[in-house]
Design a protein around this motif. Structure first.
Motif, PDB file in Angstrom:
ATOM      1  N   GLN A   1       0.835  -1.205   0.000  1.00  0.00           N
ATOM      2  CA  GLN A   1       0.000   0.000   0.000  1.00  0.00           C
ATOM      3  C   GLN A   1       0.870   1.256   0.000  1.00  0.00           C
ATOM      4  N   ASN A   2       0.434   2.257  -0.732  1.00  0.00           N
ATOM      5  CA  ASN A   2       1.107   3.550  -0.801  1.00  0.00           C
ATOM      6  C   ASN A   2       0.863   4.311   0.512  1.00  0.00           C
ATOM      7  N   PRO A   3       1.926   4.574   1.315  1.00  0.00           N
ATOM      8  CA  PRO A   3       1.722   5.262   2.601  1.00  0.00           C
ATOM      9  C   PRO A   3       1.218   6.696   2.465  1.00  0.00           C
ATOM     10  N   ASP A   4       1.400   7.302   1.300  1.00  0.00           N
ATOM     11  CA  ASP A   4       0.849   8.634   1.030  1.00  0.00           C
ATOM     12  C   ASP A   4      -0.671   8.615   1.205  1.00  0.00           C
ATOM     13  N   ILE A   5      -1.272   7.468   0.882  1.00  0.00           N
ATOM     14  CA  ILE A   5      -2.728   7.309   0.966  1.00  0.00           C
ATOM     15  C   ILE A   5      -3.151   6.848   2.357  1.00  0.00           C
TER      16      ILE A   5
END
Length: 512
Positions: free
Chosen positions: A374-378
């Motif tokens: 998962q993209n941690p930005d999200i």
């Protein structure tokens, strides 16, 4: 001999209008609180196509940036621009919404998709110019209808509107008057998943350097289900997408398992090829409109644009051993069984430690782990933290407990054996498989020897069980030459033994 990974594709479709009209967070808000401030803010916080293309994690997903390079970019990423970013990548592309709607129509076999005449005239040529889109797909595009006809279906017949830049440009009609499984909402959701899977299939065949006719079986592992009132999820996305992609010799079926489904599907494909049932199998998946803008409320609250504005798709081509490509080792499979339980330590133990124990390996013998990428930005602004990092901490802690890693090395484990997350939150898409394309190349280039792909899933979401789910497999360099060498030695030994036996026998005859 083990099956090999011949190629992979990763595609994104930028669908900002679908965030507002089809993402579950937004459609639910329209029912519960139709005048909410949040719904007014959504259109103002959607990214432009250029912004989506210039976004570092998106460039990583389509293969223009290696995860190691992304890890060097200062976090957070939403306010950074990747200079020289391209729509097209090594693995696929970021398709704009207006072109994708044509692929959706080409994927529609029952004439439920209608597009506005003017919209078709304006954008059809751009769609046809895409090098991956073949003439047989372009030929399926209709000339379009009057906007008044589309408005009638949306206003009077419960059709789902198709929007571009906030304007109605088409619709998806219901496929049955009373069957909720063929409602316009479900047809829309399913067609978007199917069309993005078609795009992934087209790129996967190209990337693997094979002919479309070589594909014999397709497994779809998305999160949608198609059917009618008599068998709600009994349908088949795999064969439906293969038809549009022109895989004329393929049959197929669907594998479902929430976020873990892609990993289940790759294992099944590898087993089918190794057994000799099929020579080339493709695992594919399209995107999920329901997940668009899923964490939108948290993003807007914290001053971020809505980052979940793309449908994601991927495909992996698995073939007979060619003596070159990395292998999927079916002797090293991890599995969360019914008796494993849901304690995090038990889950990681069953997926990581158990298969390695059976192979006589330590946790530190695996060069790279790819769990939920998962993209941690999200996820961080939404309160879910850095998901890949949390997984690596658990794997490292288990290695310490087993005496395979010194406590002082805990912090360095993530850098050495981990990856920075970059995948869109499309449910099934982040779960292990985004690294397969990179892992194949990293192994071929000698950067790493092996990688473990870990898929995890929340079965309890379906309200049929409280169980968790997960499976894992290991990819490593090709061992065909070693196996042949071993076989060669054995053959020579056998010849020597036969010669010796004959010599001894001759000696006994002479003695008599």
């Amino acid at each position: 001999m083990n099956s090999v990974i011949k190629g992979a594709s990763y595609v994104l479709v930028h669908t900002p209008d679908m965030v507002l009209y089809n993402g579950t967070t937004q459609t639910t808000e329209k029912i519960v609180n139709p005048e909410s401030e949040y719904l007014k803010e959504v259109p103002k916080n959607l990214r432009s196509y250029e912004d989506a293309v210039n976004y570092w994690p998106n460039q990583t997903y389509i293969g223009n940036v290696h995860p190691d390079e992304l890890a060097e970019v200062e976090f957070p990423w939403f306010d950074k621009k990747k200079e020289g970013a391209s729509r097209y990548g090594k693995y696929g592309e970021i398709m704009p919404q207006e072109e994708f709607l044509f692929l959706v129509q080409a994927s529609d076999m029952f004439e439920v998709v209608r597009l506005d005449k003017e919209f078709v005239a304006k954008y059809k040529d751009a769609f046809a110019a895409n090098p991956i889109i073949t003439e047989d797909i372009v030929s399926k595009i209709h000339e379009g209808v009057e906007l008044s006809e589309i408005e009638h279906f949306v206003n009077e017949e419960h059709a789902e509107g198709l929007y571009h830049e906030g304007k109605l440009v088409g619709c998806v009609k219901r496929a049955h008057d009373i069957d909720v499984n063929l409602s316009a909402h479900v047809m829309h959701e399913n067609l978007m998943s199917k069309a993005s899977s078609v795009l992934a299939l087209l790129y996967a065949v190209r990337n693997a350097g094979i002919d479309k006719s070589e594909v014999e079986y397709v497994i779809d592992c998305a999160e949608e289900a198609c059917g009618d009132m008599n068998q709600r999820g009994g349908g088949n996305f795999a064969k439906a997408a293969a038809e549009v992609a022109g895989l004329v010799n393929a049959t197929g079926s669907d594998a479902r398992g929430f976020c873990a489904a892609p990993t289940h599907a790759v294992i099944e494909a590898a087993a089918l090829v190794k057994s000799g049932a099929y020579k080339t199998v493709v695992v594919t998946s399209g995107g999920c409109t329901a997940k668009l803008g899923m964490n939108g409320k948290d993003h807007i609250k914290k001053g971020l644009p809505i980052l979940e504005d793309c449908l994601g798709g991927f495909a992996v081509v698995i073939s007979e051993n060619d003596g070159v490509n990395p292998e999927i080792d079916l002797n090293m499979l991890g599995r969360h069984s019914v008796g494993t339980g849901s304690a995090p330590q038990n889950v990681i133990g069953s997926l990581v430690a158990d298969p390695l124990d059976r192979a006589g390996l330590k946790i530190t013998d695996i060069d790279k782990y790819s769990p939920e990428m998962q993209n941690p930005d999200i996820t961080k602004p939404a309160g879910a933290g850095d998901v890949p990092l949390a997984n690596y901490k658990m794997i490292a802690a288990l290695a310490v407990k087993r005496g395979e890693l010194d406590r002082k090395e805990l912090a360095g484990f993530t850098t050495k054996h981990g990856l920075t997350g970059w995948a869109p939150t499309q449910g099934h898409i982040p779960s292990g498989v985004p690294y397969i394309g990179f892992a194949r190349e990293d192994i071929l280039e000698g950067k790493i020897k092996n990688a473990m792909i870990i898929g995890k899933g929340s079965l309890f979401l379906g309200r049929m069980t409280n169980l968790f789910d997960g499976v894992s497999f290991v990819i490593h360099g090709n061992t065909a030459a070693e196996e042949e060498a071993k076989a060669g030695v054995s053959e020579e030994e056998v010849k020597g033994l036969i010669a010796k036996a004959m010599k001894d026998f001759a000696a006994t005859l002479m003695a008599e």
